[in-house]
Design a protein around this motif. Sequence first.
Motif, PDB file in Angstrom:
ATOM      1  N   LYS B  82       0.813  -1.201   0.000  1.00 25.32           N
ATOM      2  CA  LYS B  82       0.000   0.000   0.000  1.00 25.32           C
ATOM      3  C   LYS B  82       0.849   1.254   0.000  1.00 25.32           C
ATOM      4  N   LEU B  85       0.773   2.668  -3.243  1.00 19.84           N
ATOM      5  CA  LEU B  85      -0.592   3.022  -3.610  1.00 19.84           C
ATOM      6  C   LEU B  85      -0.928   4.415  -3.107  1.00 19.84           C
ATOM      7  N   SER B  86      -1.699   5.098  -3.903  1.00 21.13           N
ATOM      8  CA  SER B  86      -2.333   6.343  -3.476  1.00 21.13           C
ATOM      9  C   SER B  86      -1.383   7.278  -2.754  1.00 21.13           C
ATOM     10  N   GLU B  89      -2.953  10.843  -2.271  1.00 23.05           N
ATOM     11  CA  GLU B  89      -3.799  10.991  -1.084  1.00 23.05           C
ATOM     12  C   GLU B  89      -2.936  11.100   0.164  1.00 23.05           C
ATOM     13  N   ASN B 185      -4.600  -0.040   9.637  1.00 20.04           N
ATOM     14  CA  ASN B 185      -4.992  -0.678   8.388  1.00 20.04           C
ATOM     15  C   ASN B 185      -6.484  -0.567   8.106  1.00 20.04           C
ATOM     16  N   ASP B 219      -6.140   7.085   4.782  1.00 16.43           N
ATOM     17  CA  ASP B 219      -6.672   7.421   3.468  1.00 16.43           C
ATOM     18  C   ASP B 219      -7.940   6.612   3.196  1.00 16.43           C
ATOM     19  N   HIS B 220      -8.601   6.918   2.098  1.00 12.11           N
ATOM     20  CA  HIS B 220      -9.931   6.352   1.870  1.00 12.11           C
ATOM     21  C   HIS B 220      -9.927   4.832   1.736  1.00 12.11           C
ATOM     22  N   THR B 221      -8.759   4.264   1.361  1.00 13.73           N
ATOM     23  CA  THR B 221      -8.749   2.808   1.187  1.00 13.73           C
ATOM     24  C   THR B 221      -8.894   2.087   2.526  1.00 13.73           C
ATOM     25  N   LYS B 222      -8.710   2.812   3.614  1.00  8.29           N
ATOM     26  CA  LYS B 222      -8.781   2.175   4.924  1.00  8.29           C
ATOM     27  C   LYS B 222     -10.114   2.414   5.620  1.00  8.29           C
ATOM     28  N   THR B 242      -8.351  12.472   6.520  1.00  7.56           N
ATOM     29  CA  THR B 242      -8.505  11.528   5.418  1.00  7.56           C
ATOM     30  C   THR B 242      -8.639  12.316   4.122  1.00  7.56           C
TER      31      THR B 242
END
Lengths: 266, 266
Positions: B82, B85-86, B89, B185, B219-222, B242
Amino acid sequence: MVDTDSDGRRPVFAAERRQRILELVRANGAVSLRELAHAVQSSEVTVRRDLRALESEGLLNRHHGGATLPGDLNREASYVQKATLSSAEKSAIADLAASLVEDGDAIVVGPGTTTQEFARRLSRHTELAVVTNSLLVAQALAGFPRIEVMLTGGTLRGPILALVGSAAERSLAGLRVRRAFISGNGLTADRGLSTPNMQVACVDQALAAAAEEVVVLADHTKIGIDAMVQTVSAEQIDHLVTDDAAPRDVLDELGGKGVRLHVAQI
Amino acid sequence: MVDTDSDGRRPVFAAERRQRILELVRANGAVSLRELAHAVQSSEVTVRRDLRALESEGLLNRHHGGATLPGDLNREASYVQKATLSSAEKSAIADLAASLVEDGDAIVVGPGTTTQEFARRLSRHTELAVVTNSLLVAQALAGFPRIEVMLTGGTLRGPILALVGSAAERSLAGLRVRRAFISGNGLTADRGLSTPNMQVACVDQALAAAAEEVVVLADHTKIGIDAMVQTVSAEQIDHLVTDDAAPRDVLDELGGKGVRLHVAQI
DNA sequence: AGGGATCGGATCAAATTCGTTCATTTCCGG
DNA sequence: CCGGAAATGAACGAATTTGATCCGATCCCT
């Protein structure tokens, strides 16, 4: 039992090879593609592919000609530069010092570029317990599941990336390990090991006090030099690992004080 | 099932063969399919079938060409993956979170790639005191003389370069700072912040307990994800930083529990 | 800034391995 | 003794891995 040379000829699995590559990069901080290819007995193309895969997982950074550890840990070029400089003596000393470590040992490792080099040599040992106040040493040993790394707490001293202060000393109290591997800026028979910084010296004393035997790693440029603060007297030093360019008279004097000498041949 | 009365040349039972395979893999760490087939006197197809069954039970890992012990070659990609990733963000979140810090503050920063990014933004502040259990955070702040960095002690957890264990928790006891900036996470309104690792969770709890206010960087993935172990309940969280891709309903729910929201615009 | 050397990426080919299907064998109950 | 089910082995096409080579990109030294 089943050795891989005579009968097996077992192909190395891709995952194994990648793990090996990762270990090599972690152990050395930076490895060239050619070295890696030679080390894992594969073509450079394959290693390139592996590096690409490992990089996509964020496990290392790829550069022209090789790979390095991920993150900013070594973007601070100064540390890496210092580590790669004068690597012949350091490397030989580190090798020799690593031979003083046995599987299952509990040891203390102090800060310094030489001890960092030494730490990298420890990756081949198993079931080690390593206590250190150096972020570089800790980082060199991170990722080896057979080695337990414990950091002392403390205040970060930026230039050398080591932990100092009362918290560091306190966390060493009550600790007892077999050997301490420490370094310094100067070593004479009269005043023992010394460094120019008071805080560092205090922690070094605590490190040495936590071990039954004190091993000093010092290349020839440090022998005969006296820095400001004494950390360990010559009488407290049990082993000295140095290189064969060290002045003979100082070594003899140290030997006379009970220091066992290990001289690496360059 | 067990009718081994007649000792006469009975066929090798499947379970027996699999046990043998398992032993061989455990003894050698890694064995090629061909070796296994030869060792158990069966065809490669059968061994393949056995390996598939054993793998589904988690007793070994299957690779192209053979099998290895489970876990040895796992590199816990989840965390690091991760990282790449992003990053946009992460950067925006880190910026916004850094604005919550004032000169002269004493803060705690937890491990994680987002908090590392956050730590880099702190270099413009002065007279900061930062306590962390993350080597990456410490490294990011090393070399700024106006920022005092203190590391907790503890056992090094390789994959994330963070200090965990009782020593880490102990060194946080008695500490009191204004704000803790931590990550994780997963974050839900019901279960709060969570991570997949127990040791990491324990330290995160200690980090949060040392601060008057808890700031979560996620971030938004969490958001909306629930990992295994709860570290901080939603009620304990004072601020959430976030990005604007986070699901609105979860954010509202968190806001209803008293979490002040800081949403970064990408 | 330019030239030489090295490195990285892509395509292709060879070898090995994997998965599937099918036939054969073995075991068991009726 | 016979039929069915499970297990094993064989074979073939598909997929993966690996290495070689060519060409563009990058780096270093002058």
